[in-house]
Scaffold this motif. Structure first.
Motif, PDB file in Angstrom:
ATOM      1  N   GLY A  20       0.808  -1.209   0.000  1.00 14.35           N
ATOM      2  CA  GLY A  20       0.000   0.000   0.000  1.00 14.35           C
ATOM      3  C   GLY A  20       0.840   1.256   0.000  1.00 14.35           C
ATOM      4  O   GLY A  20       2.059   1.199  -0.106  1.00 14.35           O
ATOM      5  N   SER A  21       0.198   2.415   0.116  1.00 17.77           N
ATOM      6  CA  SER A  21       0.952   3.654   0.078  1.00 17.77           C
ATOM      7  C   SER A  21       1.335   4.129   1.479  1.00 17.77           C
ATOM      8  O   SER A  21       2.089   5.077   1.634  1.00 17.77           O
ATOM      9  CB  SER A  21       0.141   4.750  -0.627  1.00 17.77           C
ATOM     10  OG  SER A  21      -0.999   5.044   0.150  1.00 17.77           O
ATOM     11  N   THR A  22       0.811   3.438   2.535  1.00 13.23           N
ATOM     12  CA  THR A  22       1.251   3.789   3.884  1.00 13.23           C
ATOM     13  C   THR A  22       2.598   3.134   4.110  1.00 13.23           C
ATOM     14  O   THR A  22       2.745   1.926   3.938  1.00 13.23           O
ATOM     15  CB  THR A  22       0.267   3.251   4.933  1.00 13.23           C
ATOM     16  OG1 THR A  22      -1.030   3.721   4.608  1.00 13.23           O
ATOM     17  CG2 THR A  22       0.643   3.728   6.322  1.00 13.23           C
ATOM     18  N   LEU A  23       3.564   3.945   4.498  1.00 15.32           N
ATOM     19  CA  LEU A  23       4.867   3.387   4.803  1.00 15.32           C
ATOM     20  C   LEU A  23       4.745   2.398   5.946  1.00 15.32           C
ATOM     21  O   LEU A  23       3.953   2.613   6.862  1.00 15.32           O
ATOM     22  CB  LEU A  23       5.823   4.494   5.220  1.00 15.32           C
ATOM     23  CG  LEU A  23       6.227   5.476   4.137  1.00 15.32           C
ATOM     24  CD1 LEU A  23       7.286   6.411   4.679  1.00 15.32           C
ATOM     25  CD2 LEU A  23       6.758   4.750   2.921  1.00 15.32           C
ATOM     26  N   HIS A  24       5.521   1.340   5.911  1.00 12.79           N
ATOM     27  CA  HIS A  24       5.572   0.498   7.096  1.00 12.79           C
ATOM     28  C   HIS A  24       6.946   0.650   7.738  1.00 12.79           C
ATOM     29  O   HIS A  24       7.926   0.987   7.081  1.00 12.79           O
ATOM     30  CB  HIS A  24       5.255  -0.957   6.767  1.00 12.79           C
ATOM     31  CG  HIS A  24       6.271  -1.654   5.940  1.00 12.79           C
ATOM     32  ND1 HIS A  24       6.152  -1.817   4.589  1.00 12.79           N
ATOM     33  CD2 HIS A  24       7.442  -2.244   6.276  1.00 12.79           C
ATOM     34  CE1 HIS A  24       7.192  -2.470   4.129  1.00 12.79           C
ATOM     35  NE2 HIS A  24       7.994  -2.748   5.119  1.00 12.79           N
TER      36      HIS A  24
END
Lengths: 231, 231
Positions: free
Chosen positions: A143-147
């Motif tokens: 996804g586009s949320t950084l982990h």
């Protein structure tokens, strides 16, 4: 002459125009990620600066004040991390990861430092990620949320250990001879945790090698405080 | 003593046990990917060996035969690529990419070589990917199907150019003075395509720098054939 020559000319040129565009897009992504990472590195210093006042004044009020300032100073970094997540196409987390690891490690150090000061607790990876607006799952990146990468979190803990070794020394100087014991208790658990891990032969491993020197300093300060009955 | 010490001990150890498991899993993935990549490197030689018979016998029948053998020899590699895609968790394409780029580049060389021999056509990235059972989209990596990276495809084309330069020379020796012109026409279009691109300062760029030497050889062989009226 080969039958496909004429269509080859225009066909190949059109294909390579596509490839040019893709390479250019990739380069543009690299440039924008680098720019954001540079800005993030600067912003990441703000919570650390707020916390480092503690080395000079570490009475309870000063510590509370430093924590509040640090928390407020975290927000610009959190916002920028979200922006960074948007800049990278899905699945390319690891393609650009090296460009922005360092400020993330420092932000991990900041939030875990705050957690120690407030409650002597080790902030877990999931909680650290959550405080920074990042996803906790280290095996992802779709996804586009950084982990928050596990290795960056661990690196942040090792940065914290060095900071605490320094705090031990300065706390005594600043009139808080009770702090070295709290630091020592916390650090021993941290070191015990790290001793469970297996490391590859990389930057994290080399940073871990420095942990023993931090531990030594922490224990020596506690020793000094104890033999002089300063607590 | 700090209030959180006791729960810290068991809590931290449990957390770090999780981190140990995750690091171990990552290491296991690296090892299995490396093993598959080593096997793929070996299998990728088979289609290339079949095609290289052409340097000795390049009458029409021999070329057809070589293409058929090469196509058959591609299948084990295609199967192994699919297995490789399964070995890497979603989103970690670029984390392990360096481990298996080389055989992919050689397989690209093989399929684009076949396409030239059959029809003097440049096989596009999308078609090359499709023939290898890979996804064509270079900006992806979220799923378990490997995608063909643009830079690996381009590297494969540059490997092909070197192979064609060699073929030019050997074709004349083997009694096919008509092949150098076909090679030259194809290679000129290829070079024109590459000239459109902007390169970073990396391995692909350095390989591209060698293209001019391949072109020179191709053009010199064609010159030799022309002035001696061998076609």
């Amino acid at each position: 002459a080969a039958p496909a020559t004429d269509s080859n000319a225009t066909g190949i040129e059109a294909e390579f125009q596509l490839y040019l565009n893709q390479l250019a897009a990739d380069l543009a992504t690299v440039e924008s990620v680098k720019a954001t990472a540079a800005e993030l590195t600067k912003l990441a210093q703000l919570p650390l600066q707020a916390l480092r006042c503690i080395h000079r004044s570490c009475d309870s009020n000063s510590i509370s004040k430093a924590i509040d300032e640090a928390r407020a100073a975290l927000q610009p970094s959190i916002d920028l991390l979200a922006k960074l997540g948007q800049q990278m196409p899905a699945g390319t987390y690891y393609k650009y990861h090296q460009l922005w690891r360092e400020p993330v490690q420092q932000l991990c150090m900041a939030v875990t430092f705050i957690s120690f000061l407030e409650s002597d607790r080790l902030l877990s990876l999931e909680d650290a990620a959550s405080q920074l607006g990042m996803a906790g799952d280290s095996d992802g990146g779709g996804g586009s949320t950084l982990h928050l990468d596990l290795e960056d979190y661990l690196f942040g803990l090792l940065l914290l250990a060095s900071e605490l070794a320094r705090l031990s020394v300065n706390a005594v100087t600043a009139g808080r001879p009770d702090l070295p014991r709290r630091v020592a208790d916390f650090s021993r658990h941290l070191e015990a945790g790290f001793r469970l891990l297996n490391f590859k032969n990389d930057a994290l491993r080399r940073r871990y090698d420095g942990l023993k020197y931090d531990m030594r300093k922490i224990e020596e300060v506690l020793y000094d405080v104890t033999v002089r009955k300063l607590e």
